[in-house]
Design an enzyme around this catalytic site. Structure first.
Site, PDB file in Angstrom:
ATOM      1  N   THR A   1      16.582 -28.603 -38.650  1.00  0.00           N
ATOM      2  CA  THR A   1      17.219 -27.299 -38.424  1.00  0.00           C
ATOM      3  C   THR A   1      18.673 -27.342 -38.888  1.00  0.00           C
ATOM      4  O   THR A   1      19.124 -26.461 -39.631  1.00  0.00           O
ATOM      5  CB  THR A   1      17.141 -26.918 -36.929  1.00  0.00           C
ATOM      6  OG1 THR A   1      15.763 -26.835 -36.556  1.00  0.00           O
ATOM      7  CG2 THR A   1      17.828 -25.590 -36.659  1.00  0.00           C
TER       8      THR A   1
ATOM      9  N   CYS B   1       8.044 -23.763 -32.841  1.00  0.00           N
ATOM     10  CA  CYS B   1       9.456 -23.510 -33.105  1.00  0.00           C
ATOM     11  C   CYS B   1       9.811 -22.057 -32.862  1.00  0.00           C
ATOM     12  O   CYS B   1      10.964 -21.680 -32.875  1.00  0.00           O
ATOM     13  CB  CYS B   1       9.761 -23.934 -34.517  1.00  0.00           C
ATOM     14  SG  CYS B   1       8.942 -25.489 -34.895  1.00  0.00           S
TER      15      CYS B   1
HETATM   16  C1  LIG Z   1       9.937 -29.210 -37.212  1.00  0.00           C
HETATM   17  C2  LIG Z   1      10.410 -28.480 -38.417  1.00  0.00           C
HETATM   18  C3  LIG Z   1      11.733 -28.065 -38.534  1.00  0.00           C
HETATM   19  C4  LIG Z   1      12.744 -28.298 -37.436  1.00  0.00           C
HETATM   20  O1  LIG Z   1      13.094 -29.649 -37.402  1.00  0.00           O
HETATM   21  P1  LIG Z   1      14.009 -30.209 -36.210  1.00  0.00           P
HETATM   22  O2  LIG Z   1      14.304 -31.604 -36.672  1.00  0.00           O
HETATM   23  O3  LIG Z   1      13.161 -30.142 -34.989  1.00  0.00           O
HETATM   24  O4  LIG Z   1      15.220 -29.369 -36.151  1.00  0.00           O
HETATM   25  C5  LIG Z   1      12.105 -27.405 -39.668  1.00  0.00           C
HETATM   26  N1  LIG Z   1      11.234 -27.165 -40.647  1.00  0.00           N
HETATM   27  C6  LIG Z   1       9.955 -27.549 -40.589  1.00  0.00           C
HETATM   28  C7  LIG Z   1       9.030 -27.269 -41.724  1.00  0.00           C
HETATM   29  C8  LIG Z   1       9.494 -28.214 -39.469  1.00  0.00           C
HETATM   30  O5  LIG Z   1       8.218 -28.581 -39.393  1.00  0.00           O
END
Ligand SMILES: *Cc1c(COP(=O)(O)O)cnc(C)c1O
Length: 400
Positions: free
Chosen positions: A83, A338
């Site tokens: 993120t 998410c």
């Molecule tokens: C899980 C995910 C995120 C978020 O990642 P974090 O490390 O939890 O912030 C962003 N993009 C995709 C495609 C994801 O699967």
């Protein structure tokens, strides 16, 4: 991963939500433990041995992450996760682009919210956002991308593998099209790294987002890949002590870095064998549904697709009802974790234009490193039974 048994003594649910997060590999924890217990040292304290030793551990880890994607270690910036990397890279590239008269940003309807929300926020700052649609398979039309990749393009951001339907976009071709317009190409590869062979040089990607907890590493750490050639085109998001070359200030969390590095090392070593195993599990799961006479639709193309990902719709069966009925036995999901607790149908399945009913019945089932063949069989039978039951109920109109 293993929950305690349930109050009535029943076994805990089987974890089949590897696209939301993966369990920490025990080998990763072993690598991290010394840095959480006996070893002290701020990696940025270079004047003494404790600090230098911590920095050596961080730099070894940076090398392991770089090796997994074919990058140079100094092209990787540790962040708190994908993120943050998405925020830094997309905003940074858009801002730098705007300074040289490039206002356009390209993204796609099936991106993760951590890309979509960032891209949408750029409109208010005067950027010109193009959100491309996908076809029923989940893939972008390269012709539409070409048309959007004009010489005003600052950055295009297209994910490598989708977190809900697992579909893999033609990244190398899209990066080349972005470069033809003079723009940068970013890819959110949180789902792809560690699962697919990724070589940033061969792909021609300029910027990439990674997350450790999607590849059996710890939560709370990720990385931003910035190709050396793009370094001056990314402004930092987090200012402070100037760590990591000023790209991302803040004291590096040594144990998390070490865990991320070890997770990358393991994924690289085991990827080929693991991919075949998960492909087999997926085929077995679908075979059992067919044997039980359960009709289903697969959302998104089967190939190219992440191993271990299934996104299925069962006509006439509401996803929430199915999750409720299977929840004691299985941890599976509808849509994306998410989008936090929202029960709206998945924006990804809606974007496939296969109808609202199909989006409302879509469930994501994902297998991973700790999944066993026995769990796959139990899960498929459990889903089949629940679907059959819910279909009976919806046809007769009562639980009877
Ligand atoms: C899980 C995910 C995120 C978020 O990642 P974090 O490390 O939890 O912030 C962003 N993009 C995709 C495609 C994801 O699967």
């Amino acid at each position: 991963m293993t929950l305690p048994e349930q109050p009535d003594g029943a076994p805990p649910p089987i974890y089949l939500d590897y696209q939301a997060t993966t369990p920490l590999d025990p080998r990763v924890l072993d690598a991290m433990l010394p840095y959480l217990t006996s070893r002290v040292g701020n990696p940025h304290s270079s004047t003494h041995q404790h600090g230098r030793e911590a920095m050596r551990a961080v730099e070894d880890a940076r090398g392991q992450v770089a090796a997994l994607i074919g990058a140079q270690p100094n092209e990787l910036i540790f962040t708190s996760g994908a993120t943050e990397s998405n925020n830094m890279l997309i905003r940074g590239a858009a801002a730098a682009g705007a300074r040289s008269g490039r206002n356009r940003v390209i993204t796609c309807a099936t991106e993760h919210q951590a890309v979509l929300k960032v891209a949408q926020s750029l409109i208010a700052q005067g950027h010109d956002l193009v959100t491309l649609s996908v076809d029923q398979t989940g893939l972008i039309n390269p012709a539409a991308f070409t048309q959007a990749a004009t010489d005003t393009l600052a950055v295009a951001t297209i994910m490598t593998a989708n977190n809900e339907i697992g579909v893999v976009q033609p990244i190398a071709a899209l990066a080349e099209l972005a470069h033809a317009g003079g723009g940068l190409f970013h890819s959110d590869a949180a789902q792809a790294v560690g699962k697919l062979a990724i070589d940033v040089a061969a792909l021609g990607v300029d910027l990439m987002s990674l997350s450790a907890h999607k590849l059996y590493g710890p939560m709370g750490i990720g990385a931003a890949y910035i190709a050396s050639r793009a370094r001056r085109r990314i402004d930092p998001l987090i200012l402070g002590g100037g760590q990591q070359g000023g790209h991302r200030s803040g004291t590096l969390p040594v144990a998390l870095c070490v865990g991320f590095g070890e997770a990358c090392r393991i994924s690289l070593a085991e990827m080929a064998v693991e991919t075949r195993r998960l492909d087999q599990y997926r085929a077995d799961f679908l075979d059992i549904l067919r044997e039980e006479g359960i009709a289903f639709d697969i959302n998104g193309a089967m190939a190219p697709r992440l191993s271990g990902n299934l996104n299925l719709s069962f006509a006439g069966v509401d996803a929430e009802a199915l999750l409720m009925r299977t929840g004691r036995h299985l941890s599976i999901s509808s849509g994306s974790a998410c989008t936090t607790e929202s029960l709206d149908p998945s924006h990804v399945v809606l974007a496939l234009h296969v109808g609202r009913d199909r989006a409302e019945s879509a469930v994501r089932i994902s297998f991973g490193r700790m999944t066993t063949a026995e769990e796959v069989t139990i899960a498929a039978r459990c889903v089949a039974k629940a679907v059959a039951r819910l279909r009976t109920v919806s046809y007769t109109g009562s639980e009877g």
